[in-house]
Design an enzyme around this catalytic site. Sequence first.
Site, PDB file in Angstrom:
ATOM      1  CG  ASP A 179      -9.824   7.657   6.440  1.00 26.64           C
ATOM      2  OD1 ASP A 179      -8.722   7.562   5.858  1.00 26.64           O
ATOM      3  OD2 ASP A 179      -9.943   7.896   7.657  1.00 26.64           O
ATOM      4  CE  LYS A 201      -6.547   8.883   7.860  1.00 32.36           C
ATOM      5  NZ  LYS A 201      -7.175   7.808   8.628  1.00 32.36           N
ATOM      6  CE  LYS A 258      -3.146   2.667   2.997  1.00 33.01           C
ATOM      7  NZ  LYS A 258      -4.065   2.666   4.164  1.00 33.01           N
ATOM      8  CG  ASP A 273      -1.779   5.335   4.852  1.00 36.56           C
ATOM      9  OD1 ASP A 273      -1.649   4.321   5.544  1.00 36.56           O
ATOM     10  OD2 ASP A 273      -2.851   5.649   4.284  1.00 36.56           O
ATOM     11  CG  ASP A 323      -5.358   7.998   4.498  1.00 34.58           C
ATOM     12  OD1 ASP A 323      -6.274   8.639   3.925  1.00 34.58           O
ATOM     13  OD2 ASP A 323      -5.565   6.983   5.204  1.00 34.58           O
ATOM     14  CD  GLU A 362      -6.532   5.344   2.356  1.00 32.40           C
ATOM     15  OE1 GLU A 362      -7.529   5.502   3.083  1.00 32.40           O
ATOM     16  OE2 GLU A 362      -5.412   5.033   2.816  1.00 32.40           O
ATOM     17  NE  ARG A 374     -10.695  -1.144   3.653  1.00 34.16           N
ATOM     18  CZ  ARG A 374     -11.268  -1.347   4.828  1.00 34.16           C
ATOM     19  NH1 ARG A 374     -12.385  -2.074   4.919  1.00 34.16           N
ATOM     20  NH2 ARG A 374     -10.738  -0.864   5.931  1.00 34.16           N
TER      21      ARG A 374
HETATM   22  N1  BES Z   1      -4.162   4.604   6.790  1.00 37.84           N
HETATM   23  C1  BES Z   1      -5.325   4.374   7.564  1.00 37.84           C
HETATM   24  C2  BES Z   1      -5.087   3.399   8.706  1.00 37.84           C
HETATM   25  C3  BES Z   1      -4.281   3.923   9.862  1.00 37.84           C
HETATM   26  C4  BES Z   1      -4.863   4.737  10.803  1.00 37.84           C
HETATM   27  C5  BES Z   1      -2.980   3.539  10.025  1.00 37.84           C
HETATM   28  C6  BES Z   1      -4.123   5.172  11.891  1.00 37.84           C
HETATM   29  C7  BES Z   1      -2.249   3.956  11.096  1.00 37.84           C
HETATM   30  C8  BES Z   1      -2.818   4.789  12.031  1.00 37.84           C
HETATM   31  C9  BES Z   1      -6.425   3.795   6.696  1.00 37.84           C
HETATM   32  O1  BES Z   1      -6.458   4.236   5.388  1.00 37.84           O
HETATM   33  C10 BES Z   1      -7.731   4.167   7.308  1.00 37.84           C
HETATM   34  O2  BES Z   1      -8.010   5.335   7.362  1.00 37.84           O
HETATM   35  N2  BES Z   1      -8.502   3.168   7.742  1.00 37.84           N
HETATM   36  C11 BES Z   1      -9.754   3.403   8.358  1.00 37.84           C
HETATM   37  C12 BES Z   1     -10.741   2.439   7.761  1.00 37.84           C
HETATM   38  C13 BES Z   1     -12.178   2.731   8.098  1.00 37.84           C
HETATM   39  C14 BES Z   1     -12.597   4.054   7.499  1.00 37.84           C
HETATM   40  C15 BES Z   1     -13.037   1.607   7.581  1.00 37.84           C
HETATM   41  C16 BES Z   1      -9.599   3.160   9.852  1.00 37.84           C
HETATM   42  O3  BES Z   1      -8.879   2.244  10.253  1.00 37.84           O
HETATM   43  O4  BES Z   1     -10.196   3.912  10.613  1.00 37.84           O
HETATM   44 ZN    ZN Z   2      -4.631   4.850   4.647  1.00 36.12          ZN
HETATM   45 MN    MN Z   3      -7.513   6.064   5.206  1.00 35.55          MN
END
Ligand code: BES
Ligand code: ZN
Ligand code: MN
Length: 508
Positions: free
Chosen positions: A350, A280, A268, A291, A273, A352, A354
Site C-alpha cells: 500500500d 485497505k 503520482k 490517487d 489504490d 505504492e 513512492r
Molecule cells: N494513496 C495512499 C495515501 C492516501 C490515503 C491518500 C488516504 C489520501 C487518503 C497511499 O498510497 C497509501 O496508502 N499510503 C500509506 C502508506 C503506508 C502504508 C506506509 C498510508 O499513508 O497509510
Molecule cells: Zn496511493
Molecule cells: Mn497506497
Amino acid sequence: MPVEVDRREAAAAAPDVVVAGLFEGEGKDPAFPAGSAPDDAATGGLLRPAWQRGEVRGRRGEVTVFHRPDGRGRWMTVGLGPRARLSNEGIRGAAAQAIRAVRGKGARSLGFRFASFVTERTPAADAARALVDGAVLGGYEFLRYRTTADPGVEEVTLFLGAEHAADERRLAAEVKEERFVAENVVWTREIGNLPADTATPQRLAEIARELGKEVGLKVTVFDEEALARMGCGGLLAVGGGSIHPPRMIVLEYPGGRQRGRTVAVVGKGITFDSGGISIKPAAKMSDMKFDKSGAVAVLGILRAAARLKVPPRVIGVLCCAENLPSGSSYRPGDVVRTYSGRTIEVLNTDAEGRVVLADGLGYVSKEYRPDAIVDLATLTGAQVVALGDDTAGLVANDDRLAADLLAASAATGEPLWRMPLTDYHRELVKSDLADVRNSTEIPVAGMLTAAAFLESFVGPGIRWAHLDIAGPGWTSKLTRRYQPAYQNLGATGFGVRTLLHYLRQPAE
Ligand code: BES
Ligand code: ZN
Ligand code: MN
C-alpha cells in the site's frame, strides 16, 4: 464558461442575477456601508431596511437575495467581512458562494457589480482575477454521469460601471487570462473525477497524446514492454496485479524566453489504490480513484504551460499504474530494482506511490538533468493527519525553490506548509536487504519518511520539492463543508494554479 467585462452599470444591463459585495460594519452600531448605496437603489430601497433590522450584516459567507420590485431580475449581496480584511481568497470564496446559491434556481446569466469588490488590499486587477477564479471554479460540477442536470449559470459578466469603465481594456485582458487558468483547472478536475474503469493508465496516455496534438507538446508513452527494457521495476511491480498495464507518460514543452532552464513536474498516477496485497479496509476505498490526482495535475500544468508559453522548458512525467491484489501482484517481501538501479525492499504494497515515483524521479533526473524537479502526489494519510484536507505538505532540498513555491501558493490561495526533512527520516527508510524500504518499522512522521524515500531517487545536485496533496487533492461530501466554496465535490485540481504561477515567474 464565458466570462466577460462590460463597461455598463449592472443595473442597466440587468442579467438574471446581479451580485454585489457587502462589507461588515465596524463598531457597535454599524452604519449602512456607503459603498452599498447603489445596491440599495437597485433593489428599490430594499437593502437598507434589511440592514437596519439586522437581517443582512455583510458577514463572510452571508448570501441574501432581493427580488427587484420592477421585476428585472434578482439582486444578491454576498458578505465580505470587514473591508480592511478582504483578500483575494475572500473574493474567490464570495464569488463561488454566489454562483452556487443560484444553482437550480433558473439563473442563466450572472453579473458582478465589480466596484463593490475593489478595495485597497484587493485592487481592480486582483479583484477581477479573484472573481473569475471563484465563479469558474465554484460554478463547476462533475456532470458526466448525470442524465438530468441543471445547466446552472452559463454566462458571467463583470460590470465595471462608471468607476472602472476607463480600465476596460486592461481588465478584459486580466479576465481573459485568468479565465483560461481557471478553466484549465476545470479541465484537470474533469479527468481527476473519472472513475478507475475509465481513467486507466492507457486512457491517461491517450488523453496525454490528444493533449500533445492540441497544444503542441511532445508526448512519449512507455508501455509495459518499454518499461521492462528500461528497468522501471517500480511501475511494473505496482501495476503487476492489474489487467490495465502501467504506463510512464512524458510530456515536453520546449520553453519560451528561458529555454536554457528546465523544470520537471512529476506526478503520482495510481488510477486506483486498493492497497494491493496489503489491502485497505472497504470504507472510503472508492475515494482511491483520486490517487491519480498528482499525475492529472501534471497534465493540467503542461497544458497551460504550452498555451501560456511559460519561460522555462517544462517536462511532465506521469507515473501511472493500478494497485490491485491478484495472482500477479507484487508482494510484501519482494525486492524491486528501479530505473536508476536503486533497489527497494517492499514491506507494504500500500506504500505504492513512492515505488512508482522512484522510476519517474530517476528517469527524469538522468534523461533531462533538470534545474528543478517538483513532484505532486497523494502520497500519505499522514499528510492529512498532520495538515488537514486544505493544506499540502511541502518538502524541499533547496530553500530558494521552497520559498518560490510558498510565494506562488500565497498568490493562488492553495495552502502549502513546509515540513522538515532530516537524517532521522532518512535513517528510518534504510533497508537491511536493499537500498531503501517502502515502509518503516515504527509508525512516525509518515509524510516525511515518504519524502526521505523519494529524495533518494532524485539525481545528485538537483533541486527538488515534493508536494504531498493527499488531503487537498479532492473533497468528499464531509470534508467539502470546511473548504473554500470554490472547491467542489471530487477532484480539486490542487497544485495546478500554484505550479503555473511558479512557472510563469521569471527565474533568477
Ligand atoms: N494513496 C495512499 C495515501 C492516501 C490515503 C491518500 C488516504 C489520501 C487518503 C497511499 O498510497 C497509501 O496508502 N499510503 C500509506 C502508506 C503506508 C502504508 C506506509 C498510508 O499513508 O497509510
Ligand atoms: Zn496511493
Ligand atoms: Mn497506497
